[in-house]
Design a protein around this motif. Structure first.
Motif, mmCIF file in Angstrom:
data_model
loop_
_atom_site.group_PDB
_atom_site.id
_atom_site.type_symbol
_atom_site.label_atom_id
_atom_site.label_comp_id
_atom_site.label_asym_id
_atom_site.label_seq_id
_atom_site.Cartn_x
_atom_site.Cartn_y
_atom_site.Cartn_z
ATOM 1 N N MET A 1 0.851 -1.200 0.000
ATOM 2 C CA MET A 1 0.000 0.000 0.000
ATOM 3 C C MET A 1 0.885 1.248 0.000
ATOM 4 O O MET A 1 2.074 1.150 0.347
ATOM 5 N N LEU B 1 -1.480 3.314 -5.495
ATOM 6 C CA LEU B 1 -2.908 3.339 -5.139
ATOM 7 C C LEU B 1 -3.648 2.206 -5.840
ATOM 8 O O LEU B 1 -4.532 1.564 -5.272
ATOM 9 N N GLU B 2 -3.245 1.960 -7.090
ATOM 10 C CA GLU B 2 -3.865 0.841 -7.827
ATOM 11 C C GLU B 2 -3.505 -0.491 -7.183
ATOM 12 O O GLU B 2 -4.318 -1.404 -7.102
ATOM 13 N N ARG C 1 -2.866 -1.008 -4.052
ATOM 14 C CA ARG C 1 -3.667 -1.117 -2.827
ATOM 15 C C ARG C 1 -5.116 -1.492 -3.166
ATOM 16 O O ARG C 1 -5.732 -2.331 -2.501
ATOM 17 N N GLN C 2 -5.628 -0.873 -4.224
ATOM 18 C CA GLN C 2 -6.990 -1.159 -4.642
ATOM 19 C C GLN C 2 -7.155 -2.642 -4.977
ATOM 20 O O GLN C 2 -8.103 -3.298 -4.568
ATOM 21 N N LYS C 3 -6.173 -3.146 -5.722
ATOM 22 C CA LYS C 3 -6.213 -4.551 -6.131
ATOM 23 C C LYS C 3 -6.118 -5.467 -4.896
ATOM 24 O O LYS C 3 -6.814 -6.482 -4.789
ATOM 25 N N LEU D 1 -7.042 -4.767 -1.844
ATOM 26 C CA LEU D 1 -8.321 -4.728 -1.109
ATOM 27 C C LEU D 1 -9.395 -5.554 -1.818
ATOM 28 O O LEU D 1 -10.202 -6.241 -1.173
ATOM 29 N N GLU D 2 -9.365 -5.486 -3.147
ATOM 30 C CA GLU D 2 -10.327 -6.267 -3.933
ATOM 31 C C GLU D 2 -10.151 -7.766 -3.631
ATOM 32 O O GLU D 2 -11.119 -8.499 -3.428
ATOM 33 N N HIS E 1 -11.839 -1.076 5.040
ATOM 34 C CA HIS E 1 -10.634 -0.917 4.220
ATOM 35 C C HIS E 1 -9.556 -0.103 4.926
ATOM 36 O O HIS E 1 -8.368 -0.375 4.785
#
Ligand SMILES: Cc1ncc(COP(=O)(O)O)c(C=O)c1O
Length: 397
Positions: free
Chosen positions: A189, A285-286, A288-290, A292-293, A317
């Protein structure tokens, strides 16, 4: 996201929060440095001399630091000692250190070394449930006797993520220095250590940064502290331009590099050098997004199919790192049986199974297969047929 850059082992690997997989680039970089040693011997130092310094700005991006606020060196434990020697200066009233009872043991050992040296006390924020910490309890423990606080960005067992910004501000409002152990967040992250005003931090590169077993660690010292001369000095922390003048008086290198001590392992740095190329042009950020997904998806599957397992990782999150911790009295047996089926996860005594779907290389399909295998194992447990260590099941591919 970058699975093709990694040597994927057979089966399903969900243990990147312990040891990240090998990027092909890490192997190539080590081979290159080995060849240089073979061919140039001591002449290799012309290029190796500032390898740590060249890696520091790349790593600085991962922790949200200025390039000279980071040094690539040592281990978490060694770096903690180096930083505590400089930053922990107990006064009459503000004399004790605050950590938490859920910290990774080496952090507590290091902190205790310094409180016992000074005849002061290591205080620990208690956990109400044995797995997570309450923000209010941490604040309450920031009493007038505390001189320094060390907290984990993400707890190693439950995967709970703490709020670095808010807790750093709270410490500073009370006039207390605060450091962070980012072992379980770097590479998973984004961070903002500089903007958050963090005083110092330590981390390793063998988990989500994939730089190999025992990879050199990293440390952060905020710009505002960079006039401090390290208490524990070595020639590798000396000003680079004059290091080889071999003078008896120590002139600190500019920035966090001054906290280095001795000659680094070039072969180990090479693996990090290669591993860092995986992060080139990668939007954190991407990433981290992935991540979390994947953890959301995994927890949803657990909710649906594995109700016997208690998810101890917070759902929000903002309060979750990169791995999921599942509590069950048979967690040890489950982890062994999973491994027999080709799924690598890890076990933390007495009852926690940790699984890390790493955004760089794990897939949703792997999580589906893992949940299916866990379901079969739990059914086997119910029927008394699970005999971990004895089954001859084939590997998942
Ligand atoms: C939070 C945390 N701190 C420290 C360590 C280990 O420290 P070192 O790199 O000095 O062995 C680990 C290892 O997993 C860890 O998870």
């Amino acid at each position: 996201m970058r699975r093709e850059l990694f040597k994927m082992p057979p089966g399903i690997y969900l243990d990147g929060n312990s040891l990240g997989l090998m990027p092909f680039a890490a192997k190539a970089a080590v081979e290159k440095r080995l060849l240089e040693w073979e061919e140039s011997a001591v002449g290799g130092w012309d290029d190796w001399f500032e390898l740590s310094e060249r890696l520091a700005p790349k790593v600085a991006r991962l922790v949200g630091a200025n390039r000279d606020e980071v040094a690539v060196t040592g281990s978490i434990t060694g770096n903690l000692h180096a930083l505590l020697a400089t930053f922990y200066q107990p006064q009459n009233v503000r004399r004790n250190i605050l950590a938490t009872e859920l910290d990774f043991p080496t952090d507590l050992y290091a902190l205790e070394s310094w409180t016992s040296l000074h005849g002061t006390e290591l205080k620990k924020v208690p956990s109400r449930d044995g797995e997570t910490l309450e923000f209010a309890d941490i604040l309450e423990a920031m009493t007038d006797d505390i001189a320094l606080i060390l907290l984990p960005t993400v707890l190693y067992r439950s995967g709970q993520k703490l709020d670095v910004k808010k807790l750093t501000r709270a410490a500073h409002e009370r006039g207390v220095l605060i450091g962070w152990d980012a072992a379980h967040s770097i590479g998973a992250m984004p961070h903002a250590f500089h903007d958050d005003g963090v005083d110092f931090a330590v981390w390793c590169h063998y988990k989500y940064v994939n730089a190999g077993p025992g990879a050199p660690g990293g440390l952060f010292v905020h710009q505002k502290h960079q006039e401090r001369t390290p208490v524990l000095r070595g020639w590798w922390g000396h000003d680079k331009l004059s290091q080889f003048e071999m003078r008896g008086d120590f002139r600190r290198s500019s920035g966090a590099g001054a906290f280095q001590q001795g000659t680094p392992s070039i072969l180990a740095l090479a693996a990090l050098e290669g591993a860092m190329t995986v992060f080139d042009c990668l939007d954190l950020l991407e990433l981290r997004q992935k991540s979390l997904e994947l953890t959301d998806y995994f927890m949803d599957l657990c909710d649906k199919h594995l109700i016997e397992l208690q998810i101890v990782t917070p759902r929000a999150h903002t309060e979750r790192g990169g791995h999921v911790a599942l509590a069950h009295p048979g967690a040890r047996a489950l982890s062994l049986a999973l491994r027999e089926k080709g799924v690598v996860a890890d076990f933390r005594a007495p009852n926690v199974l940790r699984l890390a779907p790493v955004a760089l290389y794990n897939t949703k399909a792997e999580l589906e297969q893992t949940v299916q295998i866990l379901r079969e194992l739990l059914d086997g447990m119910k029927m008394g047929t699970l005999e971990p260590g004895l089954s001859s099941s084939s590997m998942v591919t």
